[in-house]
Design an enzyme around this catalytic site. Structure first.
Site, PDB file in Angstrom:
ATOM      1  N   GLU A  25      25.691  23.096  -0.211  1.00  9.34           N
ATOM      2  CA  GLU A  25      25.415  24.265   0.621  1.00  9.34           C
ATOM      3  C   GLU A  25      26.156  24.169   1.945  1.00  9.34           C
ATOM      4  OE1 GLU A  25      22.303  24.265   3.433  1.00  9.34           O
ATOM      5  OE2 GLU A  25      21.033  23.014   2.145  1.00  9.34           O
ATOM      6  N   LYS A 159      11.267  20.418   2.839  1.00  9.28           N
ATOM      7  CA  LYS A 159      11.311  20.056   4.261  1.00  9.28           C
ATOM      8  C   LYS A 159       9.896  19.755   4.767  1.00  9.28           C
ATOM      9  CE  LYS A 159      15.584  22.491   5.347  1.00  9.28           C
ATOM     10  NZ  LYS A 159      15.933  23.058   4.025  1.00  9.28           N
TER      11      LYS A 159
END
Length: 304
Positions: A25, A159
């Site tokens: 990404e 996360k």
């Protein structure tokens, strides 16, 4: 090949010759880290993938095209240009149509990798259900993409700023297999473990490649999510990072930040509050994921 896809020469040759390729990404470059650490991290991540037998393909939207594989000049532009758009599925067509520079999130990188014929994607951590998400409905589009795009995604878990339990419940509902790599518990990004138990563990890249093969043959449309714990020497223990996350969340609420700006704000605030320790951990977990992603891509070649 889809007409929107524009391949770098290195990636084109790899795909033409059926060599293992690993997608990366670009939001982590434009929105996840400060300059110049972001460029240094991106270049080293690509090098690690090459050293482990695969070809890196960092993805971004540029000039109305999906650029798969970035050269040094494009990486530098992505890392330094003002107003680089953060692109998820919702924004994908608009950024292409307006020919803006767009950095891809987990969701949009998966879309692009699928169009390019790449099977393995490495990231830092996926998005998920935000804390108090049961009230705000703030849920990352990454989760929906994982439910509908057959790719193998290597991460260090969701996360740590997120609600890990609800994130796992969402993935379970959507039928996404979540693999613990050499672990029985969901990694928590900066920390090697959490209290969320996993149903599936694999200890070798070849086992994950076999899972990918049968996922393909059975025509299952969801991704395989491989969760890879940060190396022990680089982790921040849960009891240390959680207090900092709570402070960052309080400051986010006070500042009125929400939506797609939430994660970049929180990650930057955590870097500030940890005096850079979290940034160092973030970089190391990306390198660790790159190694594993390349090993999985190489192992998957046995089924091609």
């Amino acid at each position: 090949m889809n007409p929107l896809i524009r391949l770098s020469q290195e990636v084109k040759e790899a795909l033409d010759h059926h060599q293992p390729v690993v997608a990366l990404e670009s939001t982590i470059i434009s929105h996840g880290m400060p300059y110049p650490q972001n460029v240094e991290m991106a270049r080293k991540t690509e090098q690690i993938i090459r050293e482990h037998g695969a070809v890196p393909a960092t993805i971004a939207l540029m000039d109305g095209k999906i650029q798969v594989g970035l050269d040094d000049q494009q990486l530098e532009l992505l890392a330094t240009a003002p107003n680089v758009a953060k692109v998820s599925r919702r924004d994908f067509a608009e950024i292409l149509a307006s020919q803006q520079i767009g950095a891809t999130t987990v969701a949009s990188t998966m879309i692009a990798a699928k169009l390019a014929g790449i099977k393995v994607f490495v990231t830092g951590g996926i998005g998920g259900v935000h804390r108090e998400g049961q009230d705000s409905m703030d849920i990352s589009a990454d989760l929906e993409e994982l439910s509908q795009t057959n790719l193998t995604v290597v991460c260090a878990g969701a996360k740590a700023i997120l609600d890990l339990g609800r994130t796992m419940e969402y993935l379970e509902t959507k039928g996404v297999p979540v693999v613990g790599y050499q672990t029985d518990y969901l990694p928590a990004f900066y920390s090697r473990t959490s209290d969320v138990a996993l149903n599936l563990r694999k200890d070798h890249p070849e086992e994950i490649a076999a899972l990918m093969h049968y996922q393909d043959v059975a025509e299952l449309k969801s991704a395989i999510l491989v969760t890879n714990p940060i190396p022990a020497e680089h982790e921040i223990p849960h009891e240390d990072i959680d207090q900092i996350i709570q402070q960052a969340l309080a400051e986010e609420k006070e500042a009125g930040v929400h939506g797609k700006d939430s994660t970049p704000f929180l990650l930057a605030k955590i870097v500030e509050l940890t005096e850079g320790r979290s940034l160092a951990s973030n970089i190391e977990l990306v390198y660790n994921n790159a190694r594993l992603g390349a090993e999985i891509a190489v192992a998957y070649q046995a089924y091609q």
